[in-house]
Scaffold this active site. Structure first.
Site, short mmCIF file in Angstrom:
data_model
loop_
_atom_site.label_atom_id
_atom_site.label_comp_id
_atom_site.label_asym_id
_atom_site.label_seq_id
_atom_site.Cartn_x
_atom_site.Cartn_y
_atom_site.Cartn_z
N ASP A 1 3.88 -11.87 -50.33
CA ASP A 1 4.66 -11.83 -48.41
C ASP A 1 6.08 -10.90 -48.47
OD1 ASP A 1 6.47 -12.43 -46.03
OD2 ASP A 1 6.58 -14.57 -46.23
N LYS B 1 10.69 -6.96 -38.65
CA LYS B 1 11.86 -6.39 -39.31
C LYS B 1 12.12 -5.00 -39.83
CE LYS B 1 11.83 -11.34 -41.84
NZ LYS B 1 12.16 -11.45 -40.87
N TRP C 1 11.30 -18.84 -48.08
CA TRP C 1 10.12 -18.83 -47.41
C TRP C 1 8.83 -19.22 -48.23
CZ3 TRP C 1 9.73 -18.67 -42.45
CH2 TRP C 1 10.65 -18.56 -41.64
C1 LIG Z 1 9.96 -13.14 -45.59
C2 LIG Z 1 9.29 -14.27 -44.99
N1 LIG Z 1 7.89 -14.37 -44.76
C3 LIG Z 1 7.78 -15.08 -43.58
C4 LIG Z 1 8.36 -14.64 -42.76
C5 LIG Z 1 8.28 -15.81 -41.06
O1 LIG Z 1 7.83 -14.73 -40.19
P1 LIG Z 1 7.20 -15.18 -38.80
O2 LIG Z 1 7.98 -15.61 -38.41
O3 LIG Z 1 6.83 -13.37 -38.64
O4 LIG Z 1 5.88 -16.04 -39.06
C6 LIG Z 1 9.76 -14.68 -42.42
C7 LIG Z 1 10.93 -14.39 -40.94
O5 LIG Z 1 11.88 -14.34 -41.21
C8 LIG Z 1 10.47 -13.88 -43.04
O6 LIG Z 1 11.44 -13.10 -43.86
#
Ligand SMILES: Cc1ncc(COP(=O)(O)O)c(C=O)c1O
Length: 359
Positions: free
Chosen positions: A171, A195, A101
């Protein structure tokens, strides 16, 4: 059969939250309608939003120095909102990368600012947090971004990154509300809800008020933090159902004893699973013990030919969604707040039995 859901996201909700949703579906708060059918401007809904903000502030100890916002578009929208609001094409931003991510975040940021990483970005699956010399970072960078818990790899920060005074942004999509931390160490925090805060559709953003409305860029109204801060996230029709589910989840967190109590349970859950895997010759975990995640536990079978059988029989036994992400392989147990300790016990019992019959 009791089912335990180890999905990485959208993920398990507490049972009592699902029961409350079912109860409220035909008559929410005496309105005679479901929450999905009432105006977001109605008193019932705005009261609900007020309670949600107050409870989030209480549970996470967020002072009035910070705005809290609910923004659609997922955590991924924050990958562009952050650089466009806080930096500019001639600005600089620093990214610490310890997994999938973070790589997505820097890739998007690089479209809008001079984004650099603290260490070379690897193509390998991350199993640790690459070290770096903070004194080499440009202290006038607009922000420093990291991903506190990499959901795919199960690599989690257990201390704050050194930033050389650069404002810290994080994040926390997969670990917000799972452990105690001090919001005051951060300039900005975000987490999409699916989550540990409810269901997909909203991202919870905490941002220092003095960072908002300072952009040098011409921003679309809908991607300017000021829009959300000024209207308390009521500029357009917000995702009302995810908002309501978030409140139910926050109430549940409070009823568990708050974030500290949740963290203690999460420690017990993850330690049990890591201990079992570490003492096994049949399973393994490749992540450096100093940065193992308390909420996403990847594990591999020594004999990968047994993967499909493991997945089928575990699912038949009520242990759902244990397949690791395709970029990482193997298995992954996402053991977020709503997965009870009984789920870990059931998983370990299954893994023992699988080893006994296939080892
Ligand atoms: C740590 C992290 N950041 C970002 C995301 C992306 O999130 P979204 O699908 O809500 O944009 C995720 C999705 O699993 C994630 O686990």
């Amino acid at each position: 059969m009791t089912v335990f859901n180890f999905s990485a996201g959208p993920a398990a909700l507490p049972l009592s939250v699902k029961q409350q949703i079912a109860n409220d579906l035909y008559d929410w708060n005496g309105t005679g309608c479901s929450v999905m059918e009432v105006s977001h401007r109605s008193k019932e809904f705005t009261d609900m939003a007020d309670e949600n903000e107050a409870l989030a502030r209480e549970l996470l100890n967020i002072s009035d120095e910070y705005a809290v916002m609910l923004i659609p578009g997922g955590a991924r929208l924050q990958y562009s909102m952050l650089p466009t609001n806080i930096s500019s094409t001639d600005g600089q931003a620093v990214y610490a990368i310890n997994g999938h991510w973070g790589k997505q975040a820097i890739k998007e940021a690089a479209r809008f600012t001079q984004a650099s990483s603290t260490a070379p970005i690897s193509d390998e699956v991350y199993a640790s947090i690459p070290p770096y010399d903070a004194s080499q970072l440009n202290p006038s960078a607009d922000y420093f971004h990291y991903t506190s818990n990499e959901t795919l790899e199960g690599v989690q920060w257990h201390q704050l990154p050194e930033t050389h005074g650069i404002p810290l942004c994080c994040d926390m999509t997969s670990d917000l509300l799972t452990r105690v931390f001090d919001v005051n160490d951060y300039s900005m925090i975000y987490a999409s809800a699916q989550k540990n805060m409810g269901i997909a559709g909203i991202t919870f953003v905490i941002m220092k008020r003095d960072m908002i409305g300072q952009s040098k860029n011409l921003l679309p109204t809908m991607t300017d933090y000021k829009t959300y801060a000024d209207t308390r996230s009521f500029y357009n029709t917000p995702p009302t159902f995810p908002w309501y589910v978030m409140l139910l989840v926050l109430r549940w967190v409070k009823a568990q004893g708050g974030v500290a109590a949740i963290e203690a349970t999460n420690q017990i859950k993850s330690s049990k699973l890591y201990d079992f895997v570490d003492h096994s010759d049949f399973y393994l975990n490749k992540v450096d013990p100093v940065c193992r995640s308390a909420v996403n536990v990847p594990f591999w079978l020594q004999d990968e030919r047994l993967n499909d059988l493991f997945l089928k029989t575990s699912s038949d036994a009520g242990l759902k969604a244990l397949k690791g992400h395709m970029a990482v392989g193997g298995m992954r147990a996402s053991i977020y707040n709503a997965v009870p300790e009984a789920g870990i016990d059931a998983l370990i019992a299954f893994m023992k039995e699988f080893e006994r019959t296939n080892g």
